[in-house]
Design a protein around this motif. Structure first.
Motif, short mmCIF file in Angstrom:
data_model
loop_
_atom_site.label_atom_id
_atom_site.label_comp_id
_atom_site.label_asym_id
_atom_site.label_seq_id
_atom_site.Cartn_x
_atom_site.Cartn_y
_atom_site.Cartn_z
N GLN A 110 15.88 -32.11 43.04
CA GLN A 110 16.46 -31.89 41.72
C GLN A 110 16.34 -30.41 41.38
OE1 GLN A 110 14.29 -34.88 39.21
NE2 GLN A 110 16.31 -35.01 38.24
N GLN A 111 17.27 -29.97 40.55
CA GLN A 111 17.24 -28.58 40.13
C GLN A 111 17.96 -28.47 38.80
OE1 GLN A 111 18.54 -26.04 43.26
NE2 GLN A 111 18.53 -24.19 42.02
N GLY A 112 17.38 -27.69 37.87
CA GLY A 112 18.02 -27.48 36.58
C GLY A 112 17.02 -27.05 35.53
N ALA A 113 17.49 -26.94 34.32
CA ALA A 113 16.63 -26.59 33.19
C ALA A 113 15.81 -27.80 32.77
CB ALA A 113 17.47 -26.10 32.02
N HIS A 114 14.70 -27.55 32.09
CA HIS A 114 13.78 -28.61 31.66
C HIS A 114 14.52 -29.73 30.94
CE1 HIS A 114 10.22 -30.51 29.96
NE2 HIS A 114 10.74 -30.36 28.76
N GLU A 115 15.28 -29.40 29.91
CA GLU A 115 15.97 -30.43 29.10
C GLU A 115 16.97 -31.21 29.94
OE1 GLU A 115 15.05 -31.40 26.15
OE2 GLU A 115 13.55 -29.82 26.02
N THR A 116 17.66 -30.52 30.83
CA THR A 116 18.64 -31.19 31.69
C THR A 116 17.95 -32.18 32.61
OG1 THR A 116 20.02 -29.20 31.65
CG2 THR A 116 20.46 -30.79 33.41
N LEU A 117 16.84 -31.77 33.20
CA LEU A 117 16.11 -32.66 34.11
C LEU A 117 15.49 -33.83 33.36
CD1 LEU A 117 14.43 -30.00 36.41
CD2 LEU A 117 16.41 -31.45 36.94
N LEU A 118 15.03 -33.60 32.14
CA LEU A 118 14.48 -34.71 31.34
C LEU A 118 15.55 -35.72 30.96
CD1 LEU A 118 11.88 -33.42 28.73
CD2 LEU A 118 11.50 -34.83 30.75
N ALA A 119 16.77 -35.25 30.75
CA ALA A 119 17.86 -36.13 30.35
C ALA A 119 18.20 -37.16 31.44
CB ALA A 119 19.10 -35.31 29.99
N ASP A 120 17.93 -36.82 32.69
CA ASP A 120 18.15 -37.74 33.79
C ASP A 120 16.91 -38.62 33.93
OD1 ASP A 120 18.71 -39.11 36.13
OD2 ASP A 120 18.71 -37.31 37.41
N GLU A 121 16.85 -39.67 33.12
CA GLU A 121 15.65 -40.51 33.04
C GLU A 121 15.27 -41.17 34.36
OE1 GLU A 121 15.83 -43.17 29.72
OE2 GLU A 121 16.40 -41.55 28.36
N SER A 122 16.22 -41.34 35.27
CA SER A 122 15.90 -41.96 36.56
C SER A 122 15.48 -40.91 37.59
CB SER A 122 17.10 -42.75 37.08
OG SER A 122 18.18 -41.87 37.34
N GLY A 123 15.57 -39.65 37.22
CA GLY A 123 15.22 -38.58 38.15
C GLY A 123 13.71 -38.41 38.29
N GLU A 124 13.31 -37.82 39.39
CA GLU A 124 11.90 -37.61 39.70
C GLU A 124 11.20 -36.78 38.64
OE1 GLU A 124 8.50 -38.16 42.15
OE2 GLU A 124 10.46 -39.11 42.24
N TYR A 125 11.86 -35.72 38.16
CA TYR A 125 11.24 -34.83 37.18
C TYR A 125 10.91 -35.60 35.90
CZ TYR A 125 10.37 -30.81 34.16
OH TYR A 125 9.79 -29.90 33.31
N ALA A 126 11.85 -36.35 35.37
CA ALA A 126 11.62 -37.11 34.13
C ALA A 126 10.50 -38.13 34.34
CB ALA A 126 12.90 -37.79 33.68
N GLN A 127 10.49 -38.78 35.49
CA GLN A 127 9.44 -39.77 35.76
C GLN A 127 8.06 -39.10 35.84
OE1 GLN A 127 10.55 -42.22 39.11
NE2 GLN A 127 12.56 -42.66 38.24
N LEU A 128 7.98 -37.97 36.51
CA LEU A 128 6.71 -37.24 36.58
C LEU A 128 6.30 -36.72 35.21
CD1 LEU A 128 7.29 -35.22 39.87
CD2 LEU A 128 5.61 -37.06 39.53
N TRP A 129 7.25 -36.21 34.46
CA TRP A 129 6.97 -35.69 33.12
C TRP A 129 6.38 -36.80 32.25
CZ3 TRP A 129 6.86 -31.12 30.60
CH2 TRP A 129 6.78 -31.17 29.20
N ASN A 130 7.03 -37.95 32.26
CA ASN A 130 6.56 -39.06 31.43
C ASN A 130 5.20 -39.57 31.89
OD1 ASN A 130 8.73 -39.09 29.61
ND2 ASN A 130 9.99 -40.26 31.05
N ALA A 131 4.96 -39.59 33.19
CA ALA A 131 3.65 -40.02 33.69
C ALA A 131 2.55 -39.06 33.25
CB ALA A 131 3.69 -40.10 35.21
N GLN A 132 2.83 -37.75 33.29
CA GLN A 132 1.82 -36.78 32.86
C GLN A 132 1.68 -36.76 31.35
OE1 GLN A 132 2.54 -32.93 34.66
NE2 GLN A 132 2.55 -33.79 36.71
N ALA A 133 2.78 -36.89 30.63
CA ALA A 133 2.77 -36.79 29.17
C ALA A 133 1.99 -37.93 28.52
CB ALA A 133 4.20 -36.75 28.63
N GLN A 134 1.92 -39.09 29.18
CA GLN A 134 1.20 -40.22 28.58
C GLN A 134 -0.26 -39.88 28.31
OE1 GLN A 134 0.92 -43.74 30.97
NE2 GLN A 134 0.28 -42.60 32.79
N TYR A 135 -0.83 -38.96 29.07
CA TYR A 135 -2.23 -38.59 28.87
C TYR A 135 -2.42 -37.66 27.69
CZ TYR A 135 -2.74 -40.71 33.42
OH TYR A 135 -2.73 -41.61 34.47
#
Length: 176
Positions: A149-174
């Motif tokens: 994946q490649q892109g800006a933070h908001e763009t990568l977060l918008a792709d909820e099925s993408g690896e970046y969004a999944q990792l972000w959400n896993a880390q953010a839960q803490y």
């Protein structure tokens, strides 16, 4: 290669690198170390001293210039390592986990200043903590050495099925 040219000794002098594992001389004093490293990058003695003074001040280490690196906290050692990467005013800056030893408040403080410190230079941040990547212009996500994946933070977060969004959400839960 860098900018289409093979990386030789001259180009290496234009690169600042901060490894994840500190590469500092533990018994050397902070200012002496920064001057020494700046001199290795080709700065004159007076320019190296001025650069060491500027970076220790900008990173909140002005009161520690005469201290041996080994006497500093891990967070301050990390700041010295960052100053070492910046002291030669590099064109390219590579930072591998630049805030790994810092507490969250110190980390936020460094990132608030980092864009100003880097200026118009190219900076590459390597991090597994995605909160430290969200300010980057471009984020590249690797898996097994391949770009997935490649892109800006908001763009990568918008792709909820993408690896970046999944990792972000896993880390953010803490942090919730």
């Amino acid at each position: 290669t860098w900018m289409g040219a093979p990386v030789d000794a001259a180009i290496r002098r234009t690169i600042g690198y901060m490894p994840e594992e500190r590469g500092l001389y533990p018994r050397m004093k902070v200012a002496e170390q920064l001057v020494y490293l700046a001199r290795l990058h080709g700065l004159s003695s007076s320019a190296a001293k001025a650069a060491a003074d500027r970076w220790t001040e900008r990173l909140g280490l002005e009161g520690r210039r005469g201290d041996e690196v080994q006497s500093l906290s891990l967070g301050n050692q990390q700041r010295v390592q960052l100053a070492a990467a910046l002291v030669s005013d590099p064109e390219l800056l590579i930072l591998d986990e630049p805030t790994a030893a810092l507490d969250p408040i110190a980390e936020a403080e460094i990132y608030e200043k980092l864009n100003d410190m880097v200026g118009d230079k190219t900076a590459i941040y390597i991090s597994h903590r995605l909160s430290s990547c969200k300010f980057c212009d471009e984020i590249v996500v690797f898996d097994a050495g391949k770009i997935i994946q490649q892109g800006a933070h908001e763009t990568l977060l918008a792709d909820e099925s993408g690896e970046y969004a999944q990792l972000w959400n896993a880390q953010a839960q803490y942090y919730r």
